[in-house]
Design a protein around this motif. Sequence first.
Motif, mmCIF file in Angstrom:
data_model
loop_
_atom_site.group_PDB
_atom_site.id
_atom_site.type_symbol
_atom_site.label_atom_id
_atom_site.label_comp_id
_atom_site.label_asym_id
_atom_site.label_seq_id
_atom_site.Cartn_x
_atom_site.Cartn_y
_atom_site.Cartn_z
ATOM 1 N N ILE A 106 0.828 -1.198 0.000
ATOM 2 C CA ILE A 106 0.000 0.000 0.000
ATOM 3 C C ILE A 106 0.866 1.252 0.000
ATOM 4 N N LEU A 107 1.839 1.298 0.886
ATOM 5 C CA LEU A 107 2.708 2.466 0.974
ATOM 6 C C LEU A 107 3.560 2.625 -0.279
ATOM 7 N N ASP A 108 3.945 1.519 -0.880
ATOM 8 C CA ASP A 108 4.791 1.567 -2.068
ATOM 9 C C ASP A 108 4.130 2.332 -3.209
ATOM 10 N N VAL A 109 2.864 2.047 -3.472
ATOM 11 C CA VAL A 109 2.172 2.716 -4.577
ATOM 12 C C VAL A 109 2.039 4.206 -4.299
ATOM 13 N N MET A 110 1.686 4.569 -3.073
ATOM 14 C CA MET A 110 1.581 5.981 -2.719
ATOM 15 C C MET A 110 2.908 6.699 -2.950
ATOM 16 N N GLN A 111 3.974 6.104 -2.442
ATOM 17 C CA GLN A 111 5.266 6.784 -2.486
ATOM 18 C C GLN A 111 5.837 6.867 -3.896
ATOM 19 N N ARG A 112 5.459 5.953 -4.762
ATOM 20 C CA ARG A 112 5.899 6.059 -6.154
ATOM 21 C C ARG A 112 5.351 7.335 -6.795
ATOM 22 N N ASP A 113 4.164 7.759 -6.377
ATOM 23 C CA ASP A 113 3.612 9.024 -6.847
ATOM 24 C C ASP A 113 4.280 10.211 -6.154
ATOM 25 N N HIS B 243 -11.181 6.622 -2.479
ATOM 26 C CA HIS B 243 -11.497 5.190 -2.498
ATOM 27 C C HIS B 243 -10.979 4.529 -3.776
ATOM 28 N N ASN B 244 -11.159 5.202 -4.897
ATOM 29 C CA ASN B 244 -10.691 4.657 -6.182
ATOM 30 C C ASN B 244 -9.174 4.559 -6.224
ATOM 31 N N LEU B 245 -8.493 5.564 -5.666
ATOM 32 C CA LEU B 245 -7.028 5.506 -5.607
ATOM 33 C C LEU B 245 -6.568 4.299 -4.799
ATOM 34 N N MET B 246 -7.220 4.060 -3.683
ATOM 35 C CA MET B 246 -6.855 2.919 -2.841
ATOM 36 C C MET B 246 -7.053 1.610 -3.588
ATOM 37 N N ARG B 247 -8.177 1.478 -4.280
ATOM 38 C CA ARG B 247 -8.437 0.234 -5.022
ATOM 39 C C ARG B 247 -7.387 0.016 -6.113
ATOM 40 N N MET B 248 -7.046 1.091 -6.835
ATOM 41 C CA MET B 248 -6.041 0.961 -7.893
ATOM 42 C C MET B 248 -4.679 0.597 -7.322
ATOM 43 N N CYS C 171 -4.042 -1.278 -4.925
ATOM 44 C CA CYS C 171 -4.029 -2.632 -4.365
ATOM 45 C C CYS C 171 -4.251 -3.729 -5.405
ATOM 46 N N VAL C 172 -4.311 -3.366 -6.681
ATOM 47 C CA VAL C 172 -4.601 -4.355 -7.728
ATOM 48 C C VAL C 172 -3.588 -5.493 -7.718
ATOM 49 N N HIS C 173 -2.302 -5.166 -7.731
ATOM 50 C CA HIS C 173 -1.271 -6.211 -7.775
ATOM 51 C C HIS C 173 -1.259 -7.042 -6.488
ATOM 52 N N LEU C 174 -1.501 -6.384 -5.372
ATOM 53 C CA LEU C 174 -1.559 -7.096 -4.098
ATOM 54 C C LEU C 174 -2.699 -8.112 -4.104
ATOM 55 N N MET C 175 -3.861 -7.692 -4.570
ATOM 56 C CA MET C 175 -5.007 -8.601 -4.610
ATOM 57 C C MET C 175 -4.760 -9.771 -5.570
ATOM 58 N N ASP C 176 -4.093 -9.497 -6.682
ATOM 59 C CA ASP C 176 -3.751 -10.575 -7.621
ATOM 60 C C ASP C 176 -2.863 -11.612 -6.945
ATOM 61 N N PHE C 177 -1.867 -11.137 -6.187
ATOM 62 C CA PHE C 177 -0.966 -12.069 -5.505
ATOM 63 C C PHE C 177 -1.718 -12.879 -4.449
ATOM 64 N N LEU C 178 -2.523 -12.192 -3.638
ATOM 65 C CA LEU C 178 -3.270 -12.891 -2.590
ATOM 66 C C LEU C 178 -4.215 -13.927 -3.184
ATOM 67 N N SER C 179 -4.828 -13.599 -4.319
ATOM 68 C CA SER C 179 -5.716 -14.545 -4.990
ATOM 69 C C SER C 179 -4.947 -15.772 -5.457
ATOM 70 N N ASP C 180 -3.778 -15.551 -6.083
ATOM 71 C CA ASP C 180 -2.958 -16.663 -6.555
ATOM 72 C C ASP C 180 -2.484 -17.553 -5.405
ATOM 73 N N ALA C 181 -2.266 -16.926 -4.238
ATOM 74 C CA ALA C 181 -1.772 -17.675 -3.084
ATOM 75 C C ALA C 181 -2.901 -18.348 -2.306
ATOM 76 N N HIS D 114 -11.786 -0.128 1.183
ATOM 77 C CA HIS D 114 -11.673 0.239 -0.241
ATOM 78 C C HIS D 114 -10.375 -0.244 -0.882
ATOM 79 N N MET D 115 -9.873 -1.399 -0.421
ATOM 80 C CA MET D 115 -8.720 -2.008 -1.051
ATOM 81 C C MET D 115 -9.161 -2.928 -2.201
#
Length: 304
Positions: free
Chosen positions: A173-180, A270-275, A277-287, A302-303
């Motif tokens: 979560i923090l990674d995506v914010m800080q990249r911006d 809310h939309n920023l938070m969802r965007m 977390c996309v990669h995180l949710m993909d990983f959690l789903s795969d796991a 709103h993740m």
Amino acid sequence: MTLTAEQFRTTLDRDTEAEMSRLLDSSRTISYDPQTEVDWDAPLDPALHGLNPQWSTLYGTPLWERMSHEQRVTLTRHEVGSIMSTGIWFEMMLQQLILRDQYRARYADSEFQFALTEIADECRHSLMFARACTLMDVPHYSPPRYVVELARGLKTVATGEIAYGCILVAEEILDVMQRDWMRGEDVLPVVRTTSKIHVVEEARHMKFARHEIREHLRESGRVRRQVAAEVIAGSARFIVSSMVNPGVYEAAGLGREEALAQARANTHHHNLMRMSCVHLMDFLSDAGLLTRPAMRHYRAVHML
């Protein structure tokens, strides 16, 4: 040719050692010392924000439109200070989780050595964030007492995929914010530089967390995955809901209740938070860690 169980484990051990060696090499090659990389003596430009305005919890609300530029600057500086403070709180837990996980590890293994390297990184990051908050004249913002006490229990008992899952969620979560933030032209240089340092070094930490989650779940059953999914998602809910302390609104001269109400209803954020977390949710789903009960927690903040 079919591998025996022993041969299969040996192959996995070799792969792990190779992956951890690459992470160690990366940490030796690309790491930063915040004490010298950040210009701590540079004056703070009064026109620059603490984070990209688009990441403010009030951006796009009627209240944001009524705020003066000075109030927006103050709010974003306190918001980023609150997020940094929450980051320090979580990094304190993270270090304890990793130390306990590695307590009986083989000291010559690259996995053990990278784990301690990550702890050293987190110590520097916490000191860096603390100094940045002091520079911006931001007070100590802490999560609610009940969250602190629940986390105290979690860090005492969490192991394996639960420990590393909680670590990954917070870091992603923090990674995506800080990249911006590190690219924000209207963001304070101290925030841009500290964000860059954190993004670069946390990239290795996230790879390590994903690896550990996969390893711990390799032979796990359905019930264990469901329990892990629920605990990780619940922890994520508490972490996200604690990132911005309500006190930041009062610091900007805003009415606490009105600001909280508009922040909670802010669909832009809310939309920023969802965007993010996309990669995180993909990983959690795969796991196998994105169960229906877990999804309810993620949707609540709103993740997802």
